[in-house]
Scaffold this motif. Structure first.
Motif, short mmCIF file in Angstrom:
data_model
loop_
_atom_site.label_atom_id
_atom_site.label_comp_id
_atom_site.label_asym_id
_atom_site.label_seq_id
_atom_site.Cartn_x
_atom_site.Cartn_y
_atom_site.Cartn_z
N VAL A 151 31.56 -91.36 -79.02
CA VAL A 151 32.49 -92.29 -78.38
C VAL A 151 31.75 -93.35 -77.57
N ASP A 152 32.38 -94.52 -77.45
CA ASP A 152 31.81 -95.60 -76.65
C ASP A 152 32.94 -96.37 -75.99
N ARG A 153 32.58 -97.18 -75.01
CA ARG A 153 33.57 -97.93 -74.23
C ARG A 153 34.30 -98.96 -75.08
N GLU A 154 33.67 -99.50 -76.09
CA GLU A 154 34.32 -100.50 -76.94
C GLU A 154 35.55 -99.94 -77.64
N HIS A 155 35.47 -98.71 -78.14
CA HIS A 155 36.58 -98.13 -78.88
C HIS A 155 37.54 -97.35 -78.00
N TYR A 156 37.13 -97.04 -76.77
CA TYR A 156 37.99 -96.27 -75.85
C TYR A 156 38.05 -96.95 -74.49
N PRO A 157 38.53 -98.20 -74.46
CA PRO A 157 38.54 -98.95 -73.19
C PRO A 157 39.47 -98.36 -72.14
N ALA A 158 40.49 -97.61 -72.56
CA ALA A 158 41.47 -97.07 -71.60
C ALA A 158 41.04 -95.74 -71.00
N ALA A 159 39.96 -95.17 -71.48
CA ALA A 159 39.53 -93.86 -70.98
C ALA A 159 39.00 -93.97 -69.56
N ALA A 160 39.40 -93.02 -68.73
CA ALA A 160 38.86 -92.97 -67.38
C ALA A 160 37.41 -92.49 -67.40
N ARG A 161 37.10 -91.65 -68.37
CA ARG A 161 35.73 -91.12 -68.45
C ARG A 161 35.39 -90.78 -69.89
N LEU A 162 34.17 -91.09 -70.28
CA LEU A 162 33.65 -90.72 -71.59
C LEU A 162 32.54 -89.69 -71.40
N VAL A 163 32.63 -88.60 -72.16
CA VAL A 163 31.62 -87.55 -72.09
C VAL A 163 30.89 -87.52 -73.43
N THR A 164 29.61 -87.84 -73.41
CA THR A 164 28.85 -87.94 -74.66
C THR A 164 27.73 -86.90 -74.76
N GLN A 165 27.44 -86.22 -73.65
CA GLN A 165 26.38 -85.21 -73.65
C GLN A 165 26.96 -83.88 -73.18
N ASP A 166 27.57 -83.14 -74.10
CA ASP A 166 28.22 -81.88 -73.73
C ASP A 166 28.20 -80.92 -74.92
N PRO A 167 27.02 -80.50 -75.36
CA PRO A 167 26.93 -79.68 -76.58
C PRO A 167 27.62 -78.33 -76.48
N ASP A 168 27.73 -77.77 -75.27
CA ASP A 168 28.37 -76.46 -75.14
C ASP A 168 29.77 -76.54 -74.54
N TYR A 169 30.33 -77.76 -74.45
CA TYR A 169 31.70 -78.00 -73.96
C TYR A 169 31.91 -77.55 -72.52
N ALA A 170 30.83 -77.54 -71.74
CA ALA A 170 30.94 -77.14 -70.33
C ALA A 170 31.75 -78.15 -69.52
N GLU A 171 31.81 -79.40 -69.99
CA GLU A 171 32.55 -80.44 -69.27
C GLU A 171 34.05 -80.36 -69.52
N LEU A 172 34.46 -79.55 -70.48
CA LEU A 172 35.90 -79.38 -70.76
C LEU A 172 36.48 -78.40 -69.74
#
Length: 220
Positions: free
Chosen positions: A139-160
């Protein structure tokens, strides 16, 4: 005092923690607080800023604040300070009314995955007033401008880490959907959805059963 209260309100809103604002709207007779006196009460029932009176007046207000945070509704609290036995237990000779207003965190829409479905969900969630978090390496800001936060480094889903009342939609196109679903079901999220084919959905549910999730948990 006012600056302190509004600073605390800002910090609580930013952190996403629920709280309540209590405002004295009417006083009669001898009371320690004055009309327009305010207090900020956190989700643990503690006054973290301001003042609406001491002793049992504060205790009664905090108790009402917890109830308002729980049910999401405002309330007018009548506090009798003139009756030691039947009122607030502190016969000051007065009476006060306190308006208690809960301030609840905006529910969050957690979107796992990327692609056109995730993009549309992000836009729709924002239009509905939800805070949107999109979690995927692509994901990137260009395609998800409305997102409050983008998480791109979470291989074990700890940020969920959804809270009660949040929404989770897993649209990872089979990539890690079973692991992220496991993480979501372990949370108190109020709504959990998986976008997948019937075959893939059955495989994910079978995996979760093998991981020890009950049928009641899977029904979520």
């Amino acid at each position: 005092m006012a600056k302190e209260i509004y600073d605390v309100i800002h910090d609580l809103r930013t952190s996403g923690r629920p709280f309540a604002i209590a405002t004295v709207v009417e006083t009669v007779g001898s009371v320690s607080a004055k009309t327009s006196s305010k207090a900020v009460i956190d989700q643990d029932g503690r006054v973290v800023a301001g003042w609406v009176g001491g002793g049992c007046a504060e205790s009664a207000t905090c108790s009402q604040a917890l109830e308002c945070i729980k049910n999401g509704e405002t309330a007018i609290l009548e506090i009798d300070l003139d009756d030691e036995m039947l009122g607030a237990g502190m016969p000051c000779g007065g009476h006060m009314r306190v308006y208690v207003e809960p301030v609840l965190a905006r529910p969050t829409l957690w979107i796992m995955g990327h692609g056109r479905v995730a993009e549309c969900l992000c836009s729709m969630g924002d239009m509905l007033g939800l805070e949107v978090i999109v979690n995927d390496p692509m994901v990137d800001r260009e395609h998800y401008p409305a997102a409050a936060r983008l998480v791109t480094q979470d291989p074990d889903y700890a940020e969920l880490t959804p809270q009660r009342g949040d929404f989770v939609v897993i649209a990872t196109q089979h990539k890690g959907d079973h692991e992220s679903m496991k993480q979501a079901l372990a949370s108190p999220a109020g709504y959990i959805a998986l976008i997948a084919s019937r075959k893939r959905s059955r495989l994910v549910l079978d995996y979760l059963r093998d991981e020890g999730f009950s049928e009641d948990e899977l029904a979520r």
